[in-house]
Design a protein around this motif. Structure first.
Motif, mmCIF file in Angstrom:
data_model
loop_
_atom_site.group_PDB
_atom_site.id
_atom_site.type_symbol
_atom_site.label_atom_id
_atom_site.label_comp_id
_atom_site.label_asym_id
_atom_site.label_seq_id
_atom_site.Cartn_x
_atom_site.Cartn_y
_atom_site.Cartn_z
ATOM 1 N N ARG A 140 14.317 -117.241 -7.474
ATOM 2 C CA ARG A 140 13.237 -117.709 -8.348
ATOM 3 C C ARG A 140 12.975 -119.195 -8.148
ATOM 4 N N ARG A 144 9.449 -120.731 -6.895
ATOM 5 C CA ARG A 144 8.772 -121.780 -7.648
ATOM 6 C C ARG A 144 8.459 -122.989 -6.764
ATOM 7 N N GLU A 145 9.383 -123.343 -5.879
ATOM 8 C CA GLU A 145 9.185 -124.486 -4.985
ATOM 9 C C GLU A 145 8.441 -124.096 -3.708
#
Length: 189
Positions: A140, A144-145
């Motif tokens: 996750r 996200r990055e």
């Protein structure tokens, strides 16, 4: 390898490598413990095992979370000459290094089944599920990055991608390598 080239392994794959070798033998020990009578009785053993499963899962899933995030924030882009290790190679290397620990843990859990049936197997299964959850959390973070985290293989000699010897991660784009975010096998479409 060329000058300055380094071999890199996926962080999430290293974390996830221990999940299956702990989960499946743990379930086998639970089944054996449920079938074999023991000193404390099946009900007490399985209830104690369920509590130990939850505790072990929570401890393993949350261990080192800050360190992973810290190394992820300071990650540099992987170089053009860096070599990305395949998922299968990373799994094989981790399991080869830890095979005797895994066998010992299995035998201890099996032996503990004669005192508390299934409890040792629940601890093993909880550790496996905790590693899977930790790898999912890293996945996750990667999503996200919009990057994948890699670590130098010479820094991960004992299978600890966030150990003291690891100074920084490297990143690639989200489609590099043969594993998805979180370390799962990438399915060819």
């Amino acid at each position: 390898m060329g000058r300055g080239a380094q071999s890199l392994a996926r962080v999430a794959v290293i974390v996830r490598a221990g999940a299956a070798p702990l989960w499946w033998p743990g379930l086998l020990v639970v089944v054996v413990g449920a079938l074999v009578p023991a000193g404390t009785g099946r009900r007490i053993g399985l209830l104690a095992g369920a509590a130990l499963f939850v505790v072990t899962l929570a401890v393993v899933a949350t261990a080192g979370v800050k360190r992973y995030a810290e190394l992820g924030k300071g990650a540099a882009r992987a170089g053009r000459t860096d070599v990305l290790q395949d998922r299968a190679v990373t799994l094989r290397n981790w399991r080869r290094v830890h095979r005797w620990w895994l066998l010992g843990a299995f035998l201890v859990a099996l032996g503990a089944g004669f005192l508390l049936p299934g409890a040792g197997g629940m601890v093993l299964a909880g550790a496996g599920a905790g590693l899977w959850l930790r790898a999912s959390r890293i996945g996750r973070l990667e999503q996200r990055e919009d990057v994948l985290y890699w670590v130098r293989t010479d820094w991960v000699k004992h299978g600890r991608p966030a150990g003291k010897q690891v100074k920084a991660y490297r990143t690639t784009g989200p489609v590099a390598g043969d594993a998805r975010a979180g370390g799962a096998r990438r399915v060819a479409v």
